[in-house]
Scaffold this motif. Structure first.
Motif, PDB file in Angstrom:
ATOM      1  N   PRO A  12      -3.070  -8.898   9.207  1.00 24.99           N
ATOM      2  CA  PRO A  12      -3.692  -7.563   9.276  1.00 24.99           C
ATOM      3  C   PRO A  12      -4.911  -7.434   8.371  1.00 24.99           C
ATOM      4  O   PRO A  12      -5.947  -6.906   8.792  1.00 24.99           O
ATOM      5  CB  PRO A  12      -2.558  -6.633   8.838  1.00 24.99           C
ATOM      6  CG  PRO A  12      -1.310  -7.364   9.181  1.00 24.99           C
ATOM      7  CD  PRO A  12      -1.620  -8.811   8.928  1.00 24.99           C
ATOM      8  N   LEU A  13      -4.816  -7.918   7.135  1.00 25.25           N
ATOM      9  CA  LEU A  13      -5.946  -7.843   6.217  1.00 25.25           C
ATOM     10  C   LEU A  13      -7.084  -8.752   6.658  1.00 25.25           C
ATOM     11  O   LEU A  13      -8.262  -8.376   6.595  1.00 25.25           O
ATOM     12  CB  LEU A  13      -5.502  -8.227   4.802  1.00 25.25           C
ATOM     13  CG  LEU A  13      -4.674  -7.179   4.056  1.00 25.25           C
ATOM     14  CD1 LEU A  13      -4.222  -7.729   2.707  1.00 25.25           C
ATOM     15  CD2 LEU A  13      -5.466  -5.901   3.866  1.00 25.25           C
ATOM     16  N   LEU A  14      -6.754  -9.950   7.125  1.00 23.48           N
ATOM     17  CA  LEU A  14      -7.787 -10.874   7.599  1.00 23.48           C
ATOM     18  C   LEU A  14      -8.479 -10.321   8.845  1.00 23.48           C
ATOM     19  O   LEU A  14      -9.688 -10.484   9.016  1.00 23.48           O
ATOM     20  CB  LEU A  14      -7.171 -12.240   7.889  1.00 23.48           C
ATOM     21  CG  LEU A  14      -6.683 -13.032   6.668  1.00 23.48           C
ATOM     22  CD1 LEU A  14      -5.918 -14.274   7.110  1.00 23.48           C
ATOM     23  CD2 LEU A  14      -7.857 -13.420   5.777  1.00 23.48           C
ATOM     24  N   THR A  20     -14.942  -6.290   9.832  1.00 20.01           N
ATOM     25  CA  THR A  20     -16.044  -5.894   8.954  1.00 20.01           C
ATOM     26  C   THR A  20     -17.200  -6.881   9.061  1.00 20.01           C
ATOM     27  O   THR A  20     -18.376  -6.484   9.117  1.00 20.01           O
ATOM     28  CB  THR A  20     -15.570  -5.816   7.496  1.00 20.01           C
ATOM     29  OG1 THR A  20     -14.526  -4.844   7.386  1.00 20.01           O
ATOM     30  CG2 THR A  20     -16.707  -5.433   6.566  1.00 20.01           C
ATOM     31  N   THR A  21     -16.880  -8.167   9.103  1.00 21.33           N
ATOM     32  CA  THR A  21     -17.909  -9.198   9.254  1.00 21.33           C
ATOM     33  C   THR A  21     -18.664  -9.045  10.561  1.00 21.33           C
ATOM     34  O   THR A  21     -19.902  -9.124  10.597  1.00 21.33           O
ATOM     35  CB  THR A  21     -17.269 -10.594   9.188  1.00 21.33           C
ATOM     36  OG1 THR A  21     -16.801 -10.838   7.855  1.00 21.33           O
ATOM     37  CG2 THR A  21     -18.260 -11.684   9.559  1.00 21.33           C
ATOM     38  N   LEU A  22     -17.940  -8.803  11.648  1.00 21.83           N
ATOM     39  CA  LEU A  22     -18.578  -8.658  12.956  1.00 21.83           C
ATOM     40  C   LEU A  22     -19.449  -7.404  13.011  1.00 21.83           C
ATOM     41  O   LEU A  22     -20.542  -7.423  13.586  1.00 21.83           O
ATOM     42  CB  LEU A  22     -17.511  -8.619  14.055  1.00 21.83           C
ATOM     43  CG  LEU A  22     -16.704  -9.905  14.238  1.00 21.83           C
ATOM     44  CD1 LEU A  22     -15.614  -9.706  15.300  1.00 21.83           C
ATOM     45  CD2 LEU A  22     -17.602 -11.068  14.624  1.00 21.83           C
ATOM     46  N   THR A 174     -12.212 -11.113   1.648  1.00 24.08           N
ATOM     47  CA  THR A 174     -10.818 -10.732   1.881  1.00 24.08           C
ATOM     48  C   THR A 174      -9.898 -11.928   1.702  1.00 24.08           C
ATOM     49  O   THR A 174      -8.844 -11.832   1.052  1.00 24.08           O
ATOM     50  CB  THR A 174     -10.651 -10.155   3.302  1.00 24.08           C
ATOM     51  OG1 THR A 174     -11.488  -9.001   3.446  1.00 24.08           O
ATOM     52  CG2 THR A 174      -9.211  -9.762   3.562  1.00 24.08           C
ATOM     53  N   ALA A 175     -10.295 -13.071   2.269  1.00 24.57           N
ATOM     54  CA  ALA A 175      -9.489 -14.289   2.130  1.00 24.57           C
ATOM     55  C   ALA A 175      -9.387 -14.722   0.671  1.00 24.57           C
ATOM     56  O   ALA A 175      -8.323 -15.167   0.214  1.00 24.57           O
ATOM     57  CB  ALA A 175     -10.093 -15.409   2.971  1.00 24.57           C
TER      58      ALA A 175
END
Length: 216
Positions: A12-14, A20-22, A174-175
């Protein structure tokens, strides 16, 4: 021993980080490409002063790394204007200005591939220089630019990882936060690398498809 359960627990967090990146990639492309078109047209202008300004802009941005441009806007601009700038605004402005220089070079090459005769024909028909570019040259140039534009969009996606250094919650950051909390960096970075590979490889296949279409 590699434990892939941490990936399952962190999906879920990834997924949120990937979204967000996209979004950041899409905003950077949507805003920097039109600016790049304007810069390219200005660089090809017969007005020497305008051409020199646009060329200087492109050379300045292309001769500096993205991370340095981001630092300029993140740390220097608040000092110049006398007030704080939020993280997202700093990132977007830096990305748009930086990548517009690269889009400008792609567009300039595409315009030059059309040829000067069509520009002259448009001007002789009563169109202004801007109208000639908008209605005659750019629509033809876009087709020849598609492979290079697709590749540049991939580079924009990869470039969003630079937002990591200012703590913005894109995929890589995030990672990293999950890896720090769980103590499983190998699994997290391998998974993130796989995500970037799949997206970028799909983009490269699309670029090849456009390139083959040009030779038909």
């Amino acid at each position: 021993m590699i434990d892939w359960q941490v990936i399952e627990a962190s999906l879920p967090l990834l997924g949120k980080g990937l979204l967000t990146t996209l979004k950041l990639t899409l905003v950077a492309i949507v805003l920097s490409f039109p600016l790049g078109c304007l810069i390219a047209v200005g660089r090809l202008s017969h007005r020497a002063w305008l051409s020199r300004i646009c060329a200087s802009f492109v050379n300045l941005l292309r001769c500096n790394p993205l991370i340095l441009i981001l630092f300029w806007f993140y740390f220097l601009m608040p000092m110049i204007i006398g007030r704080a700038i939020d993280d997202l605004t700093s990132i977007i402005v830096a990305f748009v200005i930086f990548f517009s220089a690269y889009f400008a070079e792609i567009v300039r090459s595409g315009i030059q591939s059309v040829g000067t005769r069509q520009i002259q024909a448009g001007l002789s028909s009563g169109l202004t220089y801007a109208q000639t570019m908008r209605y005659i040259i750019l629509p033809q140039a876009i087709r020849s630019m598609l492979p290079a534009l697709t590749t540049q969009c991939i580079l924009v996606l990869q470039g969003t990882t630079v937002a990591y250094v200012v703590g913005y919650d894109e995929l890589l950051h995030t990672a990293a936060m999950i890896a720090e909390r769980t103590g499983r960096p190998v699994e997290l970075y391998l998974f993130v690398g796989l995500i970037y590979f799949l997206i970028c490889y799909a983009g490269s296949l699309l670029s090849r498809h456009f390139e083959k279409g040009l030779h038909r």
